[in-house]
Design a protein around this motif. Sequence first.
Motif, PDB file in Angstrom:
ATOM      1  N   LYS A 134      -7.298   7.926 -13.984  1.00  0.00           N
ATOM      2  CA  LYS A 134      -7.841   6.762 -14.692  1.00  0.00           C
ATOM      3  C   LYS A 134      -8.281   7.194 -16.080  1.00  0.00           C
ATOM      4  O   LYS A 134      -8.904   8.244 -16.252  1.00  0.00           O
ATOM      5  N   ARG A 143      -9.442  10.325  -9.341  1.00  0.00           N
ATOM      6  CA  ARG A 143      -9.994   9.868  -8.065  1.00  0.00           C
ATOM      7  C   ARG A 143      -9.203  10.578  -6.968  1.00  0.00           C
ATOM      8  O   ARG A 143      -8.002  10.380  -6.850  1.00  0.00           O
TER       9      ARG A 143
ATOM     10  N   THR B 203      -4.229  -0.077 -11.059  1.00  0.00           N
ATOM     11  CA  THR B 203      -5.262  -0.847 -10.377  1.00  0.00           C
ATOM     12  C   THR B 203      -5.303  -2.266 -10.929  1.00  0.00           C
ATOM     13  O   THR B 203      -5.331  -2.456 -12.143  1.00  0.00           O
ATOM     14  N   ARG B 252      -9.748  -3.278  -0.732  1.00  0.00           N
ATOM     15  CA  ARG B 252      -8.650  -2.548  -1.366  1.00  0.00           C
ATOM     16  C   ARG B 252      -7.353  -2.806  -0.628  1.00  0.00           C
ATOM     17  O   ARG B 252      -7.264  -2.585   0.583  1.00  0.00           O
ATOM     18  N   GLU B 264      -2.936  -0.322  -6.313  1.00  0.00           N
ATOM     19  CA  GLU B 264      -3.975  -0.978  -5.512  1.00  0.00           C
ATOM     20  C   GLU B 264      -4.375  -2.292  -6.164  1.00  0.00           C
ATOM     21  O   GLU B 264      -4.335  -2.436  -7.394  1.00  0.00           O
ATOM     22  N   PHE B 266      -7.692  -4.839  -5.907  1.00  0.00           N
ATOM     23  CA  PHE B 266      -9.025  -5.081  -5.361  1.00  0.00           C
ATOM     24  C   PHE B 266      -9.296  -6.583  -5.418  1.00  0.00           C
ATOM     25  O   PHE B 266      -9.082  -7.217  -6.453  1.00  0.00           O
TER      26      PHE B 266
END
Lengths: 302, 273
Positions: A134, A143, B203, B252, B264, B266
């Motif tokens: 990230k 992570r 994400t 998740r 992923e 969320f």
Amino acid sequence: MPALTIKGVQIDDTFAEAFGMRATALIITADTARWARQAAVTMTGMATSVIGCGCEAGIDRELNSRQTPDGRPGIRVLLFAVSTAELQKQVQTRVGQCVLTSPGSACYSGLEGEESLRLGDGLRYFGDGWQISKRVGPKHFWRIPVMDGEFVCEASAGLTKKAVGGGNLIIIGRTAQTTRAAAEAAAAAIAKVPDVIAPFPGGIVRSGSKVGSKYKGVPASTNDAYCPTLRGVVKTALEADAAAVLEIVIDGLTSDAVASAMRAGIAALVKLGPKRGAMRISAGNYGGKLGPHHYHLRRLLP
Amino acid sequence: MTRLTLALRQRPSQRLDLSPLVPHLLAGKSAREIERIELQTTRRRVAVGEVFRLRMGDAEQICIEGSCERLDYVGREMTGGELLVDGDVGIQAGRLLSGGRLAIRGNAGPWAASGMKSGLLQILGAAGDRLGGPLPGEMSGMRGGIVVVRGDAGERAGDRMRRGTIIIEGHGGPYPGSRMIAGTLIVLRSAGALPGFLLKRGTIVLGGGCDALSPTFVDCGVHQLLANRYMAAMIEPYSRPAAKLMRRPLRRLAGDMAVLGKGEIFVENTTEA
């Protein structure tokens, strides 16, 4: 050597001789202050001297939740080594074995250095392909999935080449008890100075060493001149009524930080006085020819 | 510091290419030189002086007043400084932006932040389709930096995004985060159908759910991840509501299992997305 006396404590007119080192600072956080400290204590364990441990490491200070990157309690630790390669190896091994493994922990760079060391960039492989990179603005972190969630680790940590290792104070007392009390007072004062560590147990070393040995292949051996039990058989540095000697070794991110720590230590020793603490303060050097940093005690008086 | 101001005289008769009007290209230029810069997109020549009233100042901060959707490529390949736009802009605002801040007090057309590399793009109104996305033939879209849209965004926001962060405080169109390679896309209100279509890594955070979720995303449970809290601290200066969302426990969903499956999504803590 000529000495001066302040409040009954004799201070030798000598200097501590210290060396340039590579250093980094890391911030370790956890869900609670207890677990942040546990991880920090574990990762700075067996890191008293570069001679046998590869690095010198210790806790710089505790951080509250407003002072850490993730808003949790934390500890700032400092690590010192003689080369960038060795420091890199020590950071990787210690964070991997002691911080990654500690419940709820996370690890961030605690220093804006001129160069950087791999931190999460090396540990990410533990994620076995499930690690996630990230980047937000200038910050880059990893992570890594672990059994209690995720280990969050900044990708790299700052490195400084301006660090200094080997600042020291030699504390001489009339009894073992008063000498230890003096050393404890000095170590406590030094612990409050930012950007320095005293890497030995509780900040104090009782087995000061000299360079070399009568035995082949032994790089350092006991500092016989300061061993009270050898006073009659070697060229001693101790007076007749000295019963014990303890030393405080100081590593700092800058030369000024080491000087500040030594000044704080001397002030604490003088404040305690000779009856309850040290009768004399000295410092270790190699004649001034080996280390580029010289800390003269007379310039560090309270 | 007095900023350099370009006030639009009237709505231009053709679409204009505003890519020359960025701080690093105007630095050191005189008013006369700036007024002679050509902006046309057709064969009819249009210079800055014809369409803008110029008030000289430090080119490190440029303000475009009275902007409209006919001004394309605003802030393209900008490397630093500030470009403040009062009004709407056309296509590809902030394309290949690599530094500085581009702030648009209006709506942006399609492909805003396309291929953006670094810096900050703020859109106070809505963003068009393919926010941060690649142009046809390009392998990746946005590659870094932060984009904040206070209003809604069109379809395929964050398409083929490789790095960086996009925050949409309004609604998201269909296919948000399609074909994402990495990076972070946050949509605070509801999003259209099929978020993360062919998501490889990266994400996506949906504060208001979505119209339909692909069955190729698998539930990994509800978590309050430290990484999200850490992200929240970093994005808080840009969007407090987004930071607040990231601090909540979120469900998740890993995917898209139709491709690599290491991304992923969320969503709020409900059983259904």
